[in-house]
Design an enzyme around this catalytic site. Sequence first.
Site, PDB file in Angstrom:
ATOM      1  N   GLU A 164      45.120  36.320  39.403  1.00 45.82           N
ATOM      2  CA  GLU A 164      46.260  34.977  39.301  1.00 45.82           C
ATOM      3  C   GLU A 164      47.128  35.126  40.722  1.00 45.82           C
ATOM      4  O   GLU A 164      47.888  34.044  40.973  1.00 45.82           O
ATOM      5  CB  GLU A 164      46.883  34.935  38.207  1.00 45.82           C
ATOM      6  CG  GLU A 164      47.739  36.401  37.967  1.00 45.82           C
ATOM      7  CD  GLU A 164      48.616  36.661  36.836  1.00 45.82           C
ATOM      8  OE1 GLU A 164      48.625  35.552  35.811  1.00 45.82           O
ATOM      9  OE2 GLU A 164      49.123  37.754  36.301  1.00 45.82           O
ATOM     10  N   ASP A 166      48.234  45.079  33.748  1.00 40.35           N
ATOM     11  CA  ASP A 166      48.132  44.742  35.279  1.00 40.35           C
ATOM     12  C   ASP A 166      47.819  46.448  35.748  1.00 40.35           C
ATOM     13  O   ASP A 166      47.708  46.268  37.113  1.00 40.35           O
ATOM     14  CB  ASP A 166      49.447  44.355  35.957  1.00 40.35           C
ATOM     15  CG  ASP A 166      49.801  42.992  35.157  1.00 40.35           C
ATOM     16  OD1 ASP A 166      49.011  42.585  34.582  1.00 40.35           O
ATOM     17  OD2 ASP A 166      51.255  42.695  35.096  1.00 40.35           O
TER      18      ASP A 166
HETATM   19  O1  F6P Z   1      52.332  41.923  32.802  1.00 38.72           O
HETATM   20  C1  F6P Z   1      51.404  41.342  31.929  1.00 38.72           C
HETATM   21  C2  F6P Z   1      51.025  39.986  32.361  1.00 38.72           C
HETATM   22  O2  F6P Z   1      49.985  39.618  31.381  1.00 38.72           O
HETATM   23  C3  F6P Z   1      50.670  39.730  33.832  1.00 38.72           C
HETATM   24  O3  F6P Z   1      49.246  39.810  33.839  1.00 38.72           O
HETATM   25  C4  F6P Z   1      51.011  38.027  33.632  1.00 38.72           C
HETATM   26  O4  F6P Z   1      51.157  37.568  35.214  1.00 38.72           O
HETATM   27  C5  F6P Z   1      52.117  38.022  32.847  1.00 38.72           C
HETATM   28  O5  F6P Z   1      52.159  38.987  32.051  1.00 38.72           O
HETATM   29  C6  F6P Z   1      52.265  36.759  31.857  1.00 38.72           C
HETATM   30  O6  F6P Z   1      53.760  36.984  31.560  1.00 38.72           O
HETATM   31  P1  F6P Z   1      54.196  36.170  30.231  1.00 38.72           P
HETATM   32  O7  F6P Z   1      53.789  36.839  28.917  1.00 38.72           O
HETATM   33  O8  F6P Z   1      55.497  36.334  30.178  1.00 38.72           O
HETATM   34  O9  F6P Z   1      53.675  34.669  30.388  1.00 38.72           O
END
Ligand code: F6P
Length: 373
Positions: free
Chosen positions: A230, A135
């Site tokens: 997102e 991110d």
């Molecule tokens: O922080 C990295 C990330 O891939 C974000 O872009 C995304 O919103 C989130 O992690 C998804 O989280 P998880 O792996 O807990 O589903």
Amino acid sequence: MSKYVGVLTAGGDTPGLNAALRGLGKSALGVYDLQLIGFYDGFRGLMNDRSVILDERRLSGILTFGGTILGTSRDKPHRIPVGDKLLDMTDAMMEVYEKHHLDVLVCIGGGGTQKNAYRLMERGMNVVTIPKTIDRDVARTDTTIGFDTALGIATDAVDRLHSTAHSHHRIVLVELMGHNTGWLALGAGVAGGADVILIPEMPYDTNDIAEAILDRVRSGKRFSIIAISEGALTKESAAKRDALIAKKEKARTNEEKEAAKAKILEWEATQANKTLTLAKNLEVLTGLETRVTILGYVQRGGIPSARDRLLATELGTTAASLIANGKYGNMVAVCGEKLKPIPLEKVVNRRRTVPLKHSWIKAAKRVGTCMGD
Ligand code: F6P
């Protein structure tokens, strides 16, 4: 006397974590004569004392591997799920730290991990942190391990969607990760030549996007690619969210706080399908067939880019040098061409969002990209 160094990777995985472990470990062992112990699965492994000695053999051959050889989790030291409860397990972690006679714990992670490391520091642990996340939203560092690889994958997706959108004369929305920041969607959108880029920092108006797409149709371009983060929101949704957050901040009693939090969760649930909703609305407004691709976890997978390996090796080795010099309580940050230690208290409770005057936004607008505002 040799120092004992613990290390863990926490939060979402990213390509380049193994390169950071290798950089930290090889320089720790080879240059600074430090001993390295890895803890599995983030803070949970520290709590349960699940550890491994990271010797030369374990650190070899991992430079190009995606993910993390230590595993990861999103557990927070002060809210670990135990049975059906969330418990503060910081003391248990402190005991493990002491049991291993650790001089310092290295935490490799994103914004949440920086905060968790800071919490442990407040309880008396020495910590050094390394920023990683696709991110790129960790405060006080120009970039983070994993962003460059994810940017390459996301850009490749935008590139590939062009030919299918063009052949079918469709609108194609590609939803990219980034949590509540737009670095990834903006970077991939500009690099891949998306016609519309939507990011959380710039709430959008659906009618304006439809108008930009119809303008393209009028000029003979019967397809459009939309790179959407997102976390991107319509102007109305963003206003609603801001009002709910303001209410939470004003809440005085615990009851008021809990009620405000519940309202935010309720609102978040209404946002689950927002990219699909936007696609449907655009189909109605433009009369063009519309499709959605949600790129998801592929953005976090696979071989780290050369730039991420380079960054991870620099950050890992710099962390080892900070430890050798006893400079604890810092995150190793990228500041222009230099790496600098930044005190953790300056990193936590902040997020690096895309500034509205950022040169990537200016460049996007100058090549005629609609930003939805
Ligand atoms: O922080 C990295 C990330 O891939 C974000 O872009 C995304 O919103 C989130 O992690 C998804 O989280 P998880 O792996 O807990 O589903």
